[in-house]
Write a protein that holds these residues in place. Structure first.
Motif, PDB file in Angstrom:
ATOM      1  N   GLN A 155     -17.082  50.002 -14.613  1.00  0.00           N
ATOM      2  CA  GLN A 155     -16.466  48.673 -14.545  1.00  0.00           C
ATOM      3  C   GLN A 155     -14.956  48.846 -14.362  1.00  0.00           C
ATOM      4  OE1 GLN A 155     -16.760  46.586 -18.263  1.00  0.00           O
ATOM      5  NE2 GLN A 155     -15.562  44.852 -17.543  1.00  0.00           N
ATOM      6  N   THR A 156     -14.395  48.138 -13.405  1.00  0.00           N
ATOM      7  CA  THR A 156     -12.951  48.178 -13.180  1.00  0.00           C
ATOM      8  C   THR A 156     -12.258  47.294 -14.203  1.00  0.00           C
ATOM      9  OG1 THR A 156     -13.228  48.596 -10.829  1.00  0.00           O
ATOM     10  CG2 THR A 156     -11.112  47.676 -11.517  1.00  0.00           C
ATOM     11  N   ILE A 157     -11.200  47.809 -14.793  1.00  0.00           N
ATOM     12  CA  ILE A 157     -10.415  47.067 -15.773  1.00  0.00           C
ATOM     13  C   ILE A 157      -9.128  46.604 -15.092  1.00  0.00           C
ATOM     14  CG2 ILE A 157      -9.293  47.162 -18.031  1.00  0.00           C
ATOM     15  CD1 ILE A 157     -12.406  47.649 -18.018  1.00  0.00           C
ATOM     16  N   LYS A 158      -8.835  45.323 -15.239  1.00  0.00           N
ATOM     17  CA  LYS A 158      -7.623  44.767 -14.637  1.00  0.00           C
ATOM     18  C   LYS A 158      -7.064  43.717 -15.579  1.00  0.00           C
ATOM     19  CE  LYS A 158      -5.811  42.768 -10.420  1.00  0.00           C
ATOM     20  NZ  LYS A 158      -6.095  42.264  -9.084  1.00  0.00           N
ATOM     21  N   THR A 159      -5.758  43.817 -15.866  1.00  0.00           N
ATOM     22  CA  THR A 159      -5.106  42.852 -16.734  1.00  0.00           C
ATOM     23  C   THR A 159      -3.696  42.557 -16.227  1.00  0.00           C
ATOM     24  OG1 THR A 159      -4.317  42.396 -18.985  1.00  0.00           O
ATOM     25  CG2 THR A 159      -4.363  44.702 -18.310  1.00  0.00           C
ATOM     26  N   PRO A 160      -3.249  41.307 -16.350  1.00  0.00           N
ATOM     27  CA  PRO A 160      -1.869  40.992 -15.980  1.00  0.00           C
ATOM     28  C   PRO A 160      -0.859  41.462 -17.028  1.00  0.00           C
ATOM     29  CG  PRO A 160      -2.969  39.030 -16.810  1.00  0.00           C
ATOM     30  CD  PRO A 160      -4.012  40.119 -16.729  1.00  0.00           C
ATOM     31  N   GLY A 176      -7.632  50.824 -14.941  1.00  0.00           N
ATOM     32  CA  GLY A 176      -8.556  51.545 -15.801  1.00  0.00           C
ATOM     33  C   GLY A 176      -9.982  51.385 -15.330  1.00  0.00           C
ATOM     34  N   LYS A 177     -10.839  52.223 -15.851  1.00  0.00           N
ATOM     35  CA  LYS A 177     -12.272  52.172 -15.566  1.00  0.00           C
ATOM     36  C   LYS A 177     -13.028  52.371 -16.866  1.00  0.00           C
ATOM     37  CE  LYS A 177     -13.141  52.179 -11.028  1.00  0.00           C
ATOM     38  NZ  LYS A 177     -13.995  51.183 -10.397  1.00  0.00           N
ATOM     39  N   ARG A 178     -14.063  51.558 -17.045  1.00  0.00           N
ATOM     40  CA  ARG A 178     -14.968  51.767 -18.171  1.00  0.00           C
ATOM     41  C   ARG A 178     -16.259  52.348 -17.618  1.00  0.00           C
ATOM     42  NH1 ARG A 178     -17.191  47.653 -22.883  1.00  0.00           N
ATOM     43  NH2 ARG A 178     -18.767  49.115 -23.628  1.00  0.00           N
ATOM     44  N   ALA A 179     -16.665  53.472 -18.173  1.00  0.00           N
ATOM     45  CA  ALA A 179     -17.911  54.126 -17.803  1.00  0.00           C
ATOM     46  C   ALA A 179     -18.691  54.368 -19.085  1.00  0.00           C
ATOM     47  CB  ALA A 179     -17.643  55.439 -17.078  1.00  0.00           C
ATOM     48  N   GLY A 180     -19.735  53.603 -19.285  1.00  0.00           N
ATOM     49  CA  GLY A 180     -20.507  53.710 -20.519  1.00  0.00           C
ATOM     50  C   GLY A 180     -19.645  53.312 -21.704  1.00  0.00           C
ATOM     51  N   THR A 181     -19.500  54.210 -22.651  1.00  0.00           N
ATOM     52  CA  THR A 181     -18.722  53.912 -23.859  1.00  0.00           C
ATOM     53  C   THR A 181     -17.313  54.498 -23.806  1.00  0.00           C
ATOM     54  OG1 THR A 181     -19.588  55.851 -25.004  1.00  0.00           O
ATOM     55  CG2 THR A 181     -20.795  53.769 -25.303  1.00  0.00           C
ATOM     56  N   LEU A 182     -16.873  54.896 -22.609  1.00  0.00           N
ATOM     57  CA  LEU A 182     -15.528  55.451 -22.465  1.00  0.00           C
ATOM     58  C   LEU A 182     -14.694  54.609 -21.503  1.00  0.00           C
ATOM     59  CD1 LEU A 182     -16.235  59.288 -22.186  1.00  0.00           C
ATOM     60  CD2 LEU A 182     -15.406  58.022 -24.180  1.00  0.00           C
ATOM     61  N   ILE A 188       8.548  59.520 -17.983  1.00  0.00           N
ATOM     62  CA  ILE A 188       7.281  59.801 -18.652  1.00  0.00           C
ATOM     63  C   ILE A 188       6.140  59.052 -17.985  1.00  0.00           C
ATOM     64  CG2 ILE A 188       7.699  57.954 -20.335  1.00  0.00           C
ATOM     65  CD1 ILE A 188       6.194  59.753 -22.408  1.00  0.00           C
ATOM     66  N   GLU A 189       4.978  59.658 -18.017  1.00  0.00           N
ATOM     67  CA  GLU A 189       3.721  59.025 -17.602  1.00  0.00           C
ATOM     68  C   GLU A 189       2.670  59.478 -18.607  1.00  0.00           C
ATOM     69  OE1 GLU A 189       0.598  59.009 -13.815  1.00  0.00           O
ATOM     70  OE2 GLU A 189       2.655  59.713 -13.531  1.00  0.00           O
ATOM     71  N   ILE A 190       1.798  58.561 -19.004  1.00  0.00           N
ATOM     72  CA  ILE A 190       0.713  58.909 -19.932  1.00  0.00           C
ATOM     73  C   ILE A 190      -0.582  58.304 -19.407  1.00  0.00           C
ATOM     74  CG2 ILE A 190      -0.210  58.748 -22.291  1.00  0.00           C
ATOM     75  CD1 ILE A 190       2.646  58.403 -23.310  1.00  0.00           C
ATOM     76  N   GLU A 191      -1.658  59.080 -19.482  1.00  0.00           N
ATOM     77  CA  GLU A 191      -2.999  58.569 -19.224  1.00  0.00           C
ATOM     78  C   GLU A 191      -3.821  58.755 -20.493  1.00  0.00           C
ATOM     79  OE1 GLU A 191      -4.251  60.977 -15.894  1.00  0.00           O
ATOM     80  OE2 GLU A 191      -4.942  62.587 -17.205  1.00  0.00           O
ATOM     81  N   ALA A 192      -4.834  57.917 -20.674  1.00  0.00           N
ATOM     82  CA  ALA A 192      -5.600  57.954 -21.911  1.00  0.00           C
ATOM     83  C   ALA A 192      -7.089  57.793 -21.648  1.00  0.00           C
ATOM     84  CB  ALA A 192      -5.131  56.849 -22.856  1.00  0.00           C
ATOM     85  N   ILE A 193      -7.865  58.333 -22.564  1.00  0.00           N
ATOM     86  CA  ILE A 193      -9.312  58.132 -22.607  1.00  0.00           C
ATOM     87  C   ILE A 193      -9.626  57.586 -24.000  1.00  0.00           C
ATOM     88  CG2 ILE A 193     -11.603  59.208 -22.480  1.00  0.00           C
ATOM     89  CD1 ILE A 193     -10.212  61.482 -20.842  1.00  0.00           C
ATOM     90  N   ALA A 194     -10.357  56.471 -24.041  1.00  0.00           N
ATOM     91  CA  ALA A 194     -10.687  55.849 -25.322  1.00  0.00           C
ATOM     92  C   ALA A 194     -12.182  55.536 -25.375  1.00  0.00           C
ATOM     93  CB  ALA A 194      -9.883  54.556 -25.504  1.00  0.00           C
ATOM     94  N   SER A 195     -12.685  55.432 -26.585  1.00  0.00           N
ATOM     95  CA  SER A 195     -14.072  55.038 -26.777  1.00  0.00           C
ATOM     96  C   SER A 195     -14.149  53.525 -26.986  1.00  0.00           C
ATOM     97  CB  SER A 195     -14.697  55.780 -27.952  1.00  0.00           C
ATOM     98  OG  SER A 195     -14.041  55.430 -29.153  1.00  0.00           O
TER      99      SER A 195
END
Length: 127
Positions: A5-10, A22-28, A118-125
């Motif tokens: 699922q594509t994640i998009k927010t203003p 962002g992308k949601r894949a299953g529980t991540l 700086i740039e940061i990427e994250a993975i969350a549950s």
């Protein structure tokens, strides 16, 4: 298995290329690397590494919220610094966002777009 699922927010900077916030894949949830852009103006915020780190983490928090999770569920981050000498100041701000159970993290020096520090990427549950 459900499609990603594509994640998009203003409330986070819009993608400036062919990628998703962002992308949601299953529980991540996987966020794109975030720079210190102000979501309202699309411009890099003024200030040094402390201010940019705070803005980057606010942008990540907004993406995670849109995906149904939050910073407390982050399991891994990758931090890209334009200058590793900024690590101590970045780390102080970063620690304020991840107080109790900090995620696993990698930090590397890299050439960043638009003179960002700086740039940061994250993975969350999720769930």
């Amino acid at each position: 298995m459900m499609p990603a699922q594509t994640i998009k927010t203003p409330h986070a900077p819009a993608a400036i290329g062919p990628y998703s916030q962002g992308k949601r894949a299953g529980t991540l949830v996987f966020t794109a690397g975030q720079l210190a852009f102000d979501p309202a103006t699309g411009k890099l915020i003024a200030g040094g590494i402390r201010e940019q780190t705070e803005q980057v983490l606010k942008n990540i928090a907004a993406i995670l919220q849109a995906a149904g999770t939050d910073l407390s569920r982050v399991v891994k981050t990758t931090v890209f610094l334009a200058n590793l000498a900024d690590f101590p100041a970045m780390n102080e701000v970063y620690a304020q966002f991840f107080k109790d159970e900090p995620p696993a993290r990698s930090t590397v020096q890299a050439a960043l777009l638009r003179d960002a520090l700086i740039e940061i990427e994250a993975i969350a549950s999720v769930e």
